[in-house]
Design an enzyme around this catalytic site. Structure first.
Site, short mmCIF file in Angstrom:
data_model
loop_
_atom_site.label_atom_id
_atom_site.label_comp_id
_atom_site.label_asym_id
_atom_site.label_seq_id
_atom_site.Cartn_x
_atom_site.Cartn_y
_atom_site.Cartn_z
N TYR A 1 6.87 8.22 2.13
CA TYR A 1 5.85 7.16 2.24
C TYR A 1 4.65 7.64 1.42
O TYR A 1 3.56 7.77 1.94
CB TYR A 1 5.51 7.05 3.72
CG TYR A 1 4.88 5.79 4.22
CD1 TYR A 1 5.39 4.53 3.92
CD2 TYR A 1 3.77 5.84 5.07
CE1 TYR A 1 4.82 3.39 4.44
CE2 TYR A 1 3.19 4.71 5.60
CZ TYR A 1 3.72 3.48 5.27
OH TYR A 1 3.16 2.33 5.79
N GLU B 1 11.62 -2.79 -2.19
CA GLU B 1 10.60 -1.74 -2.29
C GLU B 1 10.82 -0.99 -3.60
O GLU B 1 11.90 -0.46 -3.85
CB GLU B 1 10.66 -0.79 -1.09
CG GLU B 1 10.18 -1.46 0.19
CD GLU B 1 9.97 -0.48 1.35
OE1 GLU B 1 10.63 0.58 1.36
OE2 GLU B 1 9.16 -0.80 2.24
N LYS C 1 16.34 -1.19 7.49
CA LYS C 1 16.36 -0.44 6.23
C LYS C 1 17.77 -0.02 5.80
O LYS C 1 17.98 0.27 4.63
CB LYS C 1 15.53 0.83 6.37
CG LYS C 1 14.06 0.59 6.63
CD LYS C 1 13.35 0.20 5.36
CE LYS C 1 11.86 0.21 5.54
NZ LYS C 1 11.17 -0.05 4.27
N ARG D 1 -2.17 -2.83 11.77
CA ARG D 1 -3.26 -2.26 12.56
C ARG D 1 -4.58 -2.43 11.81
O ARG D 1 -5.06 -1.50 11.16
CB ARG D 1 -3.05 -0.75 12.80
CG ARG D 1 -1.79 -0.38 13.57
CD ARG D 1 -1.59 1.13 13.59
NE ARG D 1 -1.50 1.66 12.24
CZ ARG D 1 -0.36 1.71 11.52
NH1 ARG D 1 0.77 1.31 12.06
NH2 ARG D 1 -0.36 2.18 10.28
N TYR E 1 10.39 -1.25 14.99
CA TYR E 1 9.93 0.03 14.41
C TYR E 1 9.22 0.96 15.37
O TYR E 1 9.11 2.16 15.10
CB TYR E 1 9.10 -0.23 13.16
CG TYR E 1 7.61 -0.40 13.38
CD1 TYR E 1 6.72 0.63 13.05
CD2 TYR E 1 7.08 -1.58 13.89
CE1 TYR E 1 5.36 0.47 13.23
CE2 TYR E 1 5.73 -1.74 14.07
CZ TYR E 1 4.86 -0.71 13.74
OH TYR E 1 3.52 -0.88 13.92
N GLU F 1 10.69 2.01 -5.67
CA GLU F 1 10.60 3.45 -5.40
C GLU F 1 11.24 4.23 -6.55
O GLU F 1 11.97 3.68 -7.37
CB GLU F 1 11.35 3.82 -4.11
CG GLU F 1 10.86 3.09 -2.88
CD GLU F 1 11.29 3.77 -1.57
OE1 GLU F 1 11.70 4.96 -1.60
OE2 GLU F 1 11.19 3.10 -0.53
N THR G 1 7.55 3.28 -1.22
CA THR G 1 7.08 2.21 -2.12
C THR G 1 5.90 2.68 -2.95
O THR G 1 4.90 3.14 -2.41
CB THR G 1 6.66 0.98 -1.29
OG1 THR G 1 7.73 0.66 -0.41
CG2 THR G 1 6.36 -0.20 -2.19
N HIS H 1 0.11 1.77 -0.71
CA HIS H 1 1.09 1.02 0.08
C HIS H 1 0.82 1.23 1.58
O HIS H 1 0.77 0.27 2.34
CB HIS H 1 2.50 1.50 -0.28
CG HIS H 1 3.59 0.93 0.58
ND1 HIS H 1 4.01 -0.39 0.47
CD2 HIS H 1 4.33 1.48 1.57
CE1 HIS H 1 4.98 -0.61 1.35
NE2 HIS H 1 5.20 0.51 2.03
#
Ligand code: CA
Length: 428
Positions: free
Chosen positions: A130, A200, A254, A144, A245, A202, A360, A135
């Site tokens: 991550y 995504e 995923k 959040r 999640y 990557e 990502t 991202h």
């Protein structure tokens, strides 16, 4: 711990080098003689996987050149970095204009259009990181608003273990996944086809050399364990993800499909595109096991990345598709070496063929989001397409193509090829 800087660009990177393979000298090719990425293919004359090297619009059968005595990609990946540099030099010399090996190499060439590329190797374990703070912040804001970036982000390269079984070669399609989703109002979830399917953008980092269980790889050695990078699309079901999640992270949202490009661009090929790596002002220095002088001076890579979308209607009309966003790997918050050092600090053993996803790779600007979740602001903003269609998330028949390339003053542009996948309707 200090170590000499990474090997500097050498004669294999010289921008004036030309190949006797004419298409390799086309300024637009991803695969000039300065690149030499590895992959695996099958053809009408080869029923078993062959190790290939991309050169222009051709693929060179590595075994048939006589430079290696086997056709085993795992053995190729286990080469020491010094041996890999020798092989790269030998390939470069054999493909150059005027090479005495031209006749032998010529017999080992096939048109890329006539072969079927597979995954570059058997993928072992797959870990997804991550590493883009842009991202993480944008997505975090959606989930959040008050604390988008959790406090561990600046200290821990966040990751989770994914599945290798559903990693697809470029060009394959996959069925829209079904799964549990829950709207805010009803008390119970439902099982349905995903309605918020996303891609995504990557990079996949291919591990080449293993470490023994219990023996961490330090920053000074980290890149010696890496073969190279490949474009990687970690397809994601956002509605399934939102419900499942917490508290353990992504699961079925995923692991239904991820697509890996066929060509691994080696760290040797990327030598001219290294850049200094630093953290944004005010951010703490990483813990010493994640820090090294060479990482600060040359730990980042300048790799330009693009996401293209071709809808079914575009395909029918002969329209190549729209570029949805661009970003650069240099904007990642954690380097490739830090991912390896962190993954093994507890003694975890990496093996040849393991895949580390960068996560990502979004850039700092809102239009540089590496997923539709970001570009559509969680589905609130509709993206207009050039043919009059719109998208918030992916529709059946959509093809997503990732592209990447490197350019720097004084060097030949090299590319990563493309990573292509198409969404098929959900199975009923
Ligand atoms: Ca991911």
């Amino acid at each position: 711990m200090s170590r000499p800087l990474h090997p500097a660009p050498d004669e294999t990177h010289h921008p004036a080098l030309q190949s006797w393979v004419a298409s390799a000298n086309d300024p637009a090719t991803d695969f000039p003689i300065q690149n030499l990425p590895f992959g695996r293919y099958k053809s009408a004359r080869d029923a078993d996987w062959q190790i290939g090297v991309a050169i222009g619009d051709q693929v060179l059968n590595l075994h048939a050149t006589g430079l290696i005595e086997h056709n085993n990609i795992q053995a190729l990946m286990r080469l020491l970095p010094s041996e890999r540099r020798r092989l790269r030099l030998a390939l470069s010399q054999g493909l150059r204009v005027g090479s005495p090996q031209q006749t032998v190499f010529q017999a080992a060439l096939l048109a890329q259009a006539e072969v079927r590329m597979g995954l570059p190797c058997e993928i072992g374990d797959y870990t997804d990181f991550y590493t883009s703070i842009h991202h993480a912040t944008t997505v975090g804001k959606q989930f959040r608003p008050d604390s988008p970036l959790l406090p561990n982000y600046q200290w821990v390269p966040i990751g989770y273990h994914g599945r290798a079984s559903s990693i697809l070669p470029s060009g394959d399609s996959f069925a829209r996944p079904r799964g549990q989703t829950k709207a805010p109002d009803p008390a119970a979830p439902v099982l349905s086809a995903c309605r918020r399917l996303d891609y995504e953008l990557e990079l996949g980092v291919l591990v080449a050399r293993e470490n023994r269980l219990g023996e961490p790889i330090d920053m000074a050695q980290a890149e010696d364990h890496v073969w190279g990078v490949s474009l990687f699309n970690d397809w994601s079901a956002r509605d399934i993800q939102a419900w499942e999640y917490q508290p353990l992270g992504p699961f079925l949202s995923k692991n239904f499909a991820s697509t890996l490009a066929p060509w691994v661009v080696t760290l040797e090929a990327l030598a001219p595109f290294r850049e200094p790596f630093s953290r944004p002002p005010g951010h703490p220095a990483p813990l010493p096991y994640l820090d090294a002088a060479a990482n600060q001076t040359q730990g980042a890579f300048n790799i330009e990345l693009e996401v293209w979308l071709q809808t079914a209607a575009m395909r029918q009309a002969g329209h190549a598709g729209d570029c949805l966003s661009r970003s650069n790997y240099r904007d990642a918050y954690w380097t490739l070496a830090q991912l390896v050092a962190h993954h093994t600090v507890n003694g975890c053993n990496l093996r040849a063929g393991d895949l580390l996803g960068t996560g990502t790779l979004s850039g700092p600007l809102p239009n540089q989001g590496g997923s539709l979740l970001e570009l559509s602001q969680g589905g609130k903003q509709t993206l207009p397409l050039s043919n009059g269609e719109t998208r918030t998330f992916l529709e059946d028949g959509d093809t997503v193509v990732l592209r990447g390339y490197c350019q720097a003053e004084g060097f030949r542009r090299i590319g990563l090829g493309e990573c292509r996948g198409t969404v098929a309707p959900a199975r009923t």
